[in-house]
Design an enzyme around this catalytic site. Structure first.
Site, PDB file in Angstrom:
ATOM      1  CD  GLU A 180      -3.121  -0.919   2.127  1.00  0.00           C
ATOM      2  OE1 GLU A 180      -3.042  -0.029   2.979  1.00  0.00           O
ATOM      3  OE2 GLU A 180      -4.106  -1.675   2.027  1.00  0.00           O
ATOM      4  CD  GLU A 213      -4.097  -5.818   3.770  1.00  0.00           C
ATOM      5  OE1 GLU A 213      -4.898  -4.923   4.108  1.00  0.00           O
ATOM      6  OE2 GLU A 213      -2.877  -5.727   3.948  1.00  0.00           O
TER       7      GLU A 213
HETATM    8  C1  PNW Z   1      -4.707  -1.630   5.248  1.00  0.00           C
HETATM    9  N1  PNW Z   1      -7.352   4.296   5.401  1.00  0.00           N
HETATM   10  O1  PNW Z   1      -4.554  -0.392   5.861  1.00  0.00           O
HETATM   11  C2  PNW Z   1      -3.450  -2.340   5.685  1.00  0.00           C
HETATM   12  O2  PNW Z   1      -2.733  -2.989   4.682  1.00  0.00           O
HETATM   13  C3  PNW Z   1      -3.628  -3.176   6.895  1.00  0.00           C
HETATM   14  O3  PNW Z   1      -2.433  -3.151   7.611  1.00  0.00           O
HETATM   15  C4  PNW Z   1      -4.831  -2.691   7.699  1.00  0.00           C
HETATM   16  O4  PNW Z   1      -4.966  -3.337   8.926  1.00  0.00           O
HETATM   17  C5  PNW Z   1      -6.060  -2.878   6.835  1.00  0.00           C
HETATM   18  O5  PNW Z   1      -5.917  -2.190   5.602  1.00  0.00           O
HETATM   19  C6  PNW Z   1      -7.370  -2.441   7.476  1.00  0.00           C
HETATM   20  O6  PNW Z   1      -7.372  -1.058   7.685  1.00  0.00           O
HETATM   21  C7  PNW Z   1      -5.308   0.731   5.707  1.00  0.00           C
HETATM   22  O7  PNW Z   1      -7.506   5.036   6.430  1.00  0.00           O
HETATM   23  C8  PNW Z   1      -5.369   1.588   6.789  1.00  0.00           C
HETATM   24  O8  PNW Z   1      -7.801   4.662   4.290  1.00  0.00           O
HETATM   25  C9  PNW Z   1      -6.045   2.774   6.697  1.00  0.00           C
HETATM   26  C10 PNW Z   1      -6.666   3.102   5.513  1.00  0.00           C
HETATM   27  C11 PNW Z   1      -6.618   2.236   4.431  1.00  0.00           C
HETATM   28  C12 PNW Z   1      -5.939   1.055   4.524  1.00  0.00           C
END
Ligand code: PNW
Length: 450
Positions: free
Chosen positions: A167, A352
């Site tokens: 990401e 994911e």
């Molecule tokens: C992803 N947002 O993170 C990550 O790859 C994981 O580590 C995480 O636990 C999972 O998605 C669930 O959130 C994100 O705020 C964290 O847009 C925050 C955001 C998006 C993805």
């Protein structure tokens, strides 16, 4: 009542976590601090200043966890490597204890007939590297490529699938522009630089990997966004195009076309610190594209909002834990778009997908067993798996799906308050309790799930 997802026999179903979110053992066996340890100490940055120092304690419980995964029927486990566990203080000396942990983890997976999918960078950068500028500095890309080189040498015989970086969008926008993720920087210049350096790091890792002659597939994971327009007006559509350029195409166009999007370089006038040869490095062929997907945005034009796009009220059900709209059809739109960007033949994996729900641990009055009846998560998973089967039917080369997450874990700024696991973690006792969704996926993997 759910429908059994029709998936090809060789379709991979796996489950995922990331080092900082599950491992714990923050100060053990030579591990030093990372940017999330530091960010958690910034007042107000993370819920109750919680950090990953204990988390789900997977460092000590990986055997139990792998045994549970295997009992459920999973064939793939996606985990990530803690950079400061392998290279303490972000230096060049390899910590044998760090390597031993990941070798043991892989061996345990193989002993259970499972495969190891290793993400090289899932956000836990050593504090010292941040002190030298982190992703705003070009040298960081070379430092991550050095870590990758070490991992290819030390784990190359154990890992079945590699992911370079998780990401880039979160790393750069959340970390350097909005400042809501570590390292908490709000600086447009550093943000623009960080985009190029993360892209470059991927390219350098690819170059290292191809030198090794290792055969396991290697790719990158992006959380791509292709927002849907609130109306059919050209202006609202344009807002979505702009959003997609900033959130997705600054990563996918260098990767697949060797260039940055015109909207960003020409209209916005962003200047990326590109040096000779960078774009060729970044656009080297990869073996698959990983996509993380949770929810689809719906946007309309706004003269005042960031990048002229603003969210509109939604009609869809939202997940009870984190209030994200449940939009399985957005996954199909995204897969169609990503597949076109990638040229139509590159294998795609969903690396994911999952939901944070308001999970309640209950005791079954009849059996005395602890249970979590997470119906909303089951529905979420079933609906997204149904989209996977539709994508396969449409001819999209979608080869697998990893649910996020195997176990409840440290959800970044939310600390431990958001539970994404299919297995409940009792953080007081570290007891693992499979939720109903874990049994649902078990049934799907056994060929049922309806
Ligand atoms: C992803 N947002 O993170 C990550 O790859 C994981 O580590 C995480 O636990 C999972 O998605 C669930 O959130 C994100 O705020 C964290 O847009 C925050 C955001 C998006 C993805």
């Amino acid at each position: 009542m759910f429908f059994k997802p029709e998936l090809p026999d060789d379709f991979i179903l796996g489950t995922a976590t990331a080092s900082y979110q599950v491992e714990g053992a923050g100060k053990e066996d030579g591990r030093t601090s990372c940017i999330w340890d530091d960010f958690a100490k910034v007042p107000g940055a993370v819920y109750n200043a919680q950090d990953g120092s204990v988390a789900a304690d997977q460092y000590h419980r990986y055997k139990e966890d792998i045994s549970l995964m295997s009992d459920l029927g999973f064939k793939y486990y996606r985990f990530s490597v803690s950079w400061p566990r392998v290279l303490p203080n972000g230096g060049t000396d390899v910590n044998p204890k760090g390597i031993e942990y990941y070798r043991n983890l892989c061996r345990e997976l193989h002993a259970k007939g499972m495969k190891a999918c290793c993400t090289i960078y899932h956000w836990d950068m050593p504090s010292e590297i941040q002190a030298q500028g982190g992703w705003a500095e070009r040298s960081t890309a070379y430092k991550l490529a050095y870590l990758a080189k070490v991992l290819f040498k030390e784990l190359g015989d154990q890992v079945d699938m590699w992911i370079t970086i998780n990401e880039a969008m979160c790393i750069t926008i959340l970390g350097y522009y909005l400042g809501v993720h570590a390292p908490g920087i709000k600086d447009k210049d550093q943000y623009i630089r960080s985009i190029h350096h993360v892209n470059l790091a991927h390219g350098l890792i690819m170059q290292e990997y191809r030198k090794t002659g290792l055969k396991a597939p290697i790719g990158i994971t992006h959380n791509l966004e292709t927002p849907r327009s609130a109306t059919s007006s050209p202006k609202d559509r344009l807002a979505c195009d702009h959003h997609r350029a900033i959130r997705s195409e600054v990563y996918t166009m260098p990767l697949f076309k060797g260039q940055y999007p015109d909207y960003v370089t020409k209209e916005l006038g962003w200047v990326f610190p590109v040096e000779d040869g960078d774009m060729n490095l970044i656009s080297q062929p990869i073996d698959f594209l990983g996509i993380n997907y949770y929810s689809e945005h719906v946007l309309r034009w706004s003269d005042t909002a960031l990048f002229n796009a603003e969210a509109v009220p939604r009609w869809e059900e939202h997940t009870s834990g984190i209030n994200w709209a449940i939009t399985p059809h957005g996954l199909l739109r995204l897969l169609e778009w990503a597949n076109t960007c990638a040229g139509g033949k590159l294998p795609i994996y969903i690396t994911e997908n999952g939901a944070a729900c308001d999970d309640r641990l209950v005791t079954d009055p009849a059996t005395g067993e602890k249970r979590v009846h997470d119906t909303q998560r089951i529905r979420y998973l079933a609906d997204h798996l149904a989209i996977c089967s539709q994508a396969v039917r449409e001819g999209i080369p979608l080869k697998g799906y990893f649910c996020w997450s195997f176990i409840d874990n440290y959800e970044w700024t939310h600390g431990y308050t958001k539970r994404f696991g299919i297995v409940y973690c009792d953080y007081d006792t570290q007891e693992r309790i499979p939720k109903d969704s874990a049994y649902y996926l078990r049934d799907v993997m056994a060929g049922y799930g309806d």
